[in-house]
Design a protein around this motif. Structure first.
Motif, short mmCIF file in Angstrom:
data_model
loop_
_atom_site.label_atom_id
_atom_site.label_comp_id
_atom_site.label_asym_id
_atom_site.label_seq_id
_atom_site.Cartn_x
_atom_site.Cartn_y
_atom_site.Cartn_z
N LYS A 72 0.84 -1.20 0.00
CA LYS A 72 0.00 0.00 0.00
C LYS A 72 0.87 1.25 0.00
O LYS A 72 1.90 1.27 0.69
CB LYS A 72 -0.89 0.00 1.24
CG LYS A 72 -1.96 1.05 1.23
CD LYS A 72 -2.87 0.91 2.45
CE LYS A 72 -3.94 1.99 2.42
NZ LYS A 72 -4.78 1.96 3.59
N LYS A 73 0.47 2.24 -0.78
CA LYS A 73 1.15 3.54 -0.74
C LYS A 73 0.28 4.49 0.08
O LYS A 73 -0.89 4.67 -0.24
CB LYS A 73 1.35 4.08 -2.16
CG LYS A 73 2.35 3.27 -2.98
CD LYS A 73 2.49 3.80 -4.40
CE LYS A 73 3.36 5.03 -4.46
NZ LYS A 73 3.60 5.46 -5.85
N LYS A 74 0.85 5.03 1.12
CA LYS A 74 0.04 5.87 2.02
C LYS A 74 0.47 7.33 1.91
O LYS A 74 1.66 7.62 1.82
CB LYS A 74 0.25 5.43 3.47
CG LYS A 74 -0.22 4.03 3.79
CD LYS A 74 0.09 3.79 5.26
CE LYS A 74 -0.35 2.44 5.73
NZ LYS A 74 0.00 2.24 7.14
N ASP A 75 -0.48 8.20 1.98
CA ASP A 75 -0.17 9.62 2.07
C ASP A 75 -1.25 10.33 2.87
O ASP A 75 -2.22 9.71 3.31
CB ASP A 75 0.00 10.23 0.67
CG ASP A 75 -1.26 10.11 -0.17
OD1 ASP A 75 -2.27 9.59 0.36
OD2 ASP A 75 -1.24 10.51 -1.35
N ALA A 89 9.82 11.39 -0.70
CA ALA A 89 8.94 11.86 -1.76
C ALA A 89 9.44 11.38 -3.12
O ALA A 89 8.66 10.94 -3.99
CB ALA A 89 8.87 13.38 -1.73
N ALA A 90 10.77 11.43 -3.31
CA ALA A 90 11.37 10.99 -4.58
C ALA A 90 11.15 9.50 -4.78
O ALA A 90 10.75 9.05 -5.87
CB ALA A 90 12.86 11.30 -4.57
N LEU A 91 11.39 8.75 -3.73
CA LEU A 91 11.22 7.29 -3.82
C LEU A 91 9.75 6.94 -4.07
O LEU A 91 9.44 6.05 -4.89
CB LEU A 91 11.70 6.65 -2.51
CG LEU A 91 11.59 5.13 -2.42
CD1 LEU A 91 12.58 4.47 -3.37
CD2 LEU A 91 11.85 4.64 -1.00
N TYR A 92 8.89 7.65 -3.36
CA TYR A 92 7.45 7.38 -3.44
C TYR A 92 6.95 7.47 -4.88
O TYR A 92 6.13 6.69 -5.33
CB TYR A 92 6.73 8.41 -2.55
CG TYR A 92 5.27 8.12 -2.29
CD1 TYR A 92 4.89 7.29 -1.23
CD2 TYR A 92 4.28 8.70 -3.08
CE1 TYR A 92 3.56 7.05 -0.98
CE2 TYR A 92 2.94 8.45 -2.84
CZ TYR A 92 2.58 7.63 -1.77
OH TYR A 92 1.26 7.37 -1.53
N ARG A 93 7.53 8.47 -5.58
CA ARG A 93 7.10 8.69 -6.97
C ARG A 93 7.54 7.54 -7.88
O ARG A 93 6.91 7.26 -8.89
CB ARG A 93 7.70 10.00 -7.50
CG ARG A 93 6.97 11.25 -7.00
CD ARG A 93 7.36 12.47 -7.82
NE ARG A 93 8.77 12.81 -7.66
CZ ARG A 93 9.24 13.58 -6.67
NH1 ARG A 93 8.41 14.08 -5.78
NH2 ARG A 93 10.51 13.86 -6.61
N LEU A 94 8.64 6.91 -7.55
CA LEU A 94 9.24 5.91 -8.44
C LEU A 94 8.70 4.49 -8.24
O LEU A 94 8.95 3.61 -9.06
CB LEU A 94 10.76 5.89 -8.26
CG LEU A 94 11.48 7.18 -8.66
CD1 LEU A 94 12.92 7.16 -8.18
CD2 LEU A 94 11.43 7.36 -10.18
N VAL A 95 8.03 4.25 -7.11
CA VAL A 95 7.60 2.87 -6.83
C VAL A 95 6.08 2.76 -6.90
O VAL A 95 5.37 3.76 -6.94
CB VAL A 95 8.09 2.41 -5.43
CG1 VAL A 95 9.60 2.40 -5.35
CG2 VAL A 95 7.49 3.29 -4.34
#
Lengths: 197, 376
Positions: free
Chosen positions: B276-279, B346-352
C-alpha cells in the motif's frame, strides 16, 4: 719521692687509658632509630620516597660509624653523636614533608572531585539537551555509559580516601577528571554547533 | 748492701711503672682486631646505589638479600663489640658484608633484565588493548549494544587510560593491575561485538542470493526494486536491473538481527512487496510504503520461535512495517520500519508502486570489508 712520683704517673696513665673509652651513645642511637621508624609510620617511603631513601642511607652510615668507633681501643663518639642528632632532625623533616605531601595530595584529590562533580553536572545537562544528530543515539548512550563509569569511579576514589590509600585515590581522580573534561569538551562542541544552526 | 737492694728495688719499680703499661698498651694496640668498617661501607654504598637506581617495582630478591645480609653483619658487629676487645672476631662480618656488596652490585643488572621483560609485556598488552579498542571503535557507533556492554567498554577505556598514566609515572604495579582490568573489559566487549557480528554475517550468502534475485527480477520484468542494506544504512533503488539512486535510511533501534516479534524494535530481513502507498492522513510520516511483513518465512520463523520457547508464547509477530518519511535524524530510532528523510521519501514514493519488491538484508558486503569502512 721520685718513686712516689713515678707511681702516681703510672696510675694516672692507666686511668687515662681506660677513661679514654667514651660511653656508647645509646640514647642518640635509639632516638635516631625511633625517628626513622616514625617516618615509616607516616608512609614517607610512599609520599617522599627519595627523601626517605636518603634518610635511611644516612642512618645506616651513621650506625656503621658508631660501631666503627666502638671497635676502636679509644672510642670517641663526638662526631657520631652530632651525626645521629642530625639524622634525627632530618627524620623529623622527612616526616613533616611526607605529611605535607599527603595533605597536598588529599587537597588536590578533593579539588579534583569538586571539579568532576561540576563537570558531571554540566555533562548531564548538555547530554539531556544534546541533539540526536549525526553522531546518533548510540554515541549519546556511550557517553551516558561513560558518565556512569565516572560516577562509579568517584565512589571508588572516596573509598580509597577513606581507607587512606591517597596516592591511588589521587591518580584515579586525575584520570576521572581528564575523562570528564574530555566528555565536557565533546559535548560543548556539539552544543556550540547546535547554537550556530 | 742496703744501697744495692735499694737500687734493685728502684729498677724493679721503674720496670713496673714503665714497662707494664707499655706492654699492656702494646697488647691492646696490636691485639685489637681491625674493624670491618670498610667492607660494610662498600656494601652499604652498593645497596644505596642499587636502591636509588632500581624502580621499587623491580627490586630483585638479590637486593633484598643484600639488605638482609648487611643488617645481619651489623647485628654481628654489635654483638662482637660487646665482647672484650681482644676477643672480638670480625671475620664473619666481613664475609657477610662482602656477600652483601656482591649481591647489591649484581642487582641493577637483574632488575634491568626483569624490567625489560615486564615492560615489554606491559607495552604489548597496551598495544593489544588499543587494537581491541580500535576494532570496537570501528564498529561501536553502528551497533545496538546492550547497556552492560556499553558500560564495560567505557570502564575498559578509563582503566586503559589510567594504566597508561601509571606507566608514564613509572607506577608499574598499579599499571599492571589497571591494565589487567582494562584488558578483561575490552576483551569482553571485543568478543561480544565479534560474536554478534559473526553470527549476524553468517547469513551473508543468503542475503546476496536475495539481492541478486531481486536485481535479476527487476531486469527481467523491467521493473523497479528496492534493496535495503541495514549495516550500510542505505537504500538502493534499481530500475530495470540498474542501480539508479541511493538513499540514507534509518532503522529500528535494535536493527541488527532478524525481527522476531512485535515490539522488539528490529527491522525485518527478507523479500517483501509494497502492499500500500500511504499519504495524507493515512500516515503520520507524510508518505509511507506499507510492506507485506510478516511474509510466509517470517510466520514460519515466528512459530518455530514459539515452539522453541525463544519467543514468549504471548508474543505477537507484529505488522505495519513500512518505508516512511520523518527520517534524517542520524539515528536508528524506528520501531522496525525503514525511514528516509521527507525529500528522499517523496522521490522514492514517486518511483515505486504497489507490488514493487523490497529486499531488506543485513549487509551486501562481508564483515571483513564492512570493518574497513571509515567510521560514520
Amino acid at each position: 719521692m721520685k718513686i712516689k712520683l713515678l707511681s702516681g704517673v703510672a696510675i694516672v696513665g692507666l686511668a687515662l687509658v681506660f677513661a679514654g673509652c667514651q660511653k656508647y651513645p645509646q640514647t642518640e642511637v635509639d632516638a635516631a632509630n625511633a625517628a626513622v621508624e616514625a617516618t615509616r609510620a607516616v608512609q614517607a617511603n610512599l609520599y617522599v620516597p627519595e627523601e626517605f631513601n636518603a634518610l635511611q642511607d644516612s642512618l645506616t652510615t651513621v650506625l656503621a660509624a658508631v660501631e666503627k668507633e666502638k671497635s676502636k681501643l679509644f672510642s670517641n663518639y663526638k662526631d657520631e653523636v652530632a651525626k645521629l642528632t642530625a639524622t634525627t632532625a632530618m627524620a623529623q623533616t622527612v616526616a613533616n614533608n611526607a605529611t605535607a605531601k599527603k595533605e597536598q595530595l588529599k587537597q588536590e584529590t578533593a579539588a579534583n572531585l569538586v571539579e568532576i562533580a561540576t563537570l558531571m553536572e554540566q555533562n548531564k545537562e548538555m547530554l539531556a539537551k544534546a541533539p540526536k544528530g549525526k553522531e546518533g543515539k548510540a554515541a549519546l548512550e556511550a557517553i551516558a555509559a561513560e558518565l556512569a563509569t565516572i560516577e562509579t569511579g568517584v565512589g571508588e576514589v572516596n573509598n580509597k580516601l577513606a581507607s587512606d590509600d591517597i596516592i591511588n585515590a589521587a591518580n584515579q581522580a586525575k584520570a576521572l577528571k581528564e575523562k570528564a573534561t574530555g566528555i565536557n569538551t565533546e559535548l560543548t562542541e556539539v552544543m556550540a554547533k547546535v547554537k550556530k544552526r | 748492701m742496703a744501697r744495692r737492694l735499694k737500687r734493685k728495688y728502684r729498677i724493679a719499680l721503674i720496670s713496673f711503672v714503665v714497662l707494664i703499661p707499655l706492654t699492656i698498651t702494646g697488647i691492646f694496640y696490636w691485639g685489637t682486631p681491625e674493624p670491618p668498617d670498610q667492607e660494610l661501607e662498600k656494601a652499604n654504598s652498593a645497596i644505596a646505589i642499587a636502591r636509588n637506581t632500581i624502580s621499587p617495582d623491580f627490586i630483585p630478591q638479590a637486593l633484598r638479600d643484600a639488605a638482609v645480609l648487611y643488617d645481619s653483619a651489623m647485628v654481628y658487629w654489635r654483638t662482637e663489640n660487646e665482647k672484650f676487645i681482644l676477643k672480638r672476631n670480625y671475620s664473619k662480618i666481613r664475609t657477610l658484608a662482602i656477600r652483601a656488596e656482591q649481591l647489591a652490585l649484581a642487582s641493577p643488572k637483574i632488575a634491568n633484565q626483569n624490567s625489560v621483560g615486564f615492560l615489554a609485556a606491559i607495552e604489548s598488552d597496551i598495544e593489544k588493548a588499543k587494537k581491541d579498542t580500535a576494532q570496537i571503535e570501528q564498529l561501536y557507533s553502528r551497533l545496538p549494544l546492550p547497556t552492560s556492554i556499553n558500560k564495560k567498554y567505557s570502564q575498559g577505556l578509563l582503566l586503559l587510560n589510567e594504566a597508561i598514566q601509571n606507566l608514564e609515572q613509572k607506577n608499574y604495579k598499579v599499571c599492571r593491575t589497571k591494565l589487567e582490568s582494562a584488558k578483561a573489559n575490552l576483551s569482553d566487549v571485543a568478543r561480544h561485538t565479534q560474536n554478534l557480528l559473526t553470527d549476524y554475517f553468517a547469513n551473508l550468502s543468503m542475503w546476496k542470493r536475495w539481492v541478486d534475485q531481486t536485481i535479476k527480477e527487476s531486469s527481467q520484468n523491467q521493473s523497479v526494486a528496492i534493496v535495503v542494506d541495514k549495516f550500510a544504512g542505505k537504500c538502493f533503488l534499481y530500475k530495470n536491473g540498474v542501480l539508479k539512486t541511493t538513499y540514507d535510511v534509518e532503522l529500528g533501534k535494535n536493527w541488527i538481527g532478524e525481527k522476531k516479534y512485535s515490539g522488539d524494535k528490529a527491522t525485518p530481513e527478507g523479500k517483501y512487496k509494497i502492499t500500500k502507498k500511504k499519504d495524507g492522513r493515512q500516515t503520520k510520516y507524510s508518505l509511507a510504503l506499507l510492506l507485506n511483513y510478516p511474509n510466509d518465512e517470517d510466520k514460519r520463523r515466528f512459530q518455530e520461535g514459539i515452539r522453541n520457547k525463544t519467543i514468549h508464547r504471548n508474543a505477537k509477530i507484529g505488522s505495519l512495517i513500512e518505508i516512511h518519511g520523518g527520517g534524517g535524524k542520524g539515528v536508528n530510532w524506528t520501531d522496525g520500519c525503514v525511514a528516509l528523510d521527507n525529500d528522499q521519501m517523496a522521490a522514492l514514493y514517486r518511483l515505486v508502486s504497489v507490488g514493487t519488491t523490497v529486499t531488506i538484508v543485513g549487509s551486501l558486503q562481508p564483515l571483513t570489508e564492512v570493518i574497513k569502512r571509515p567510521k560514520p
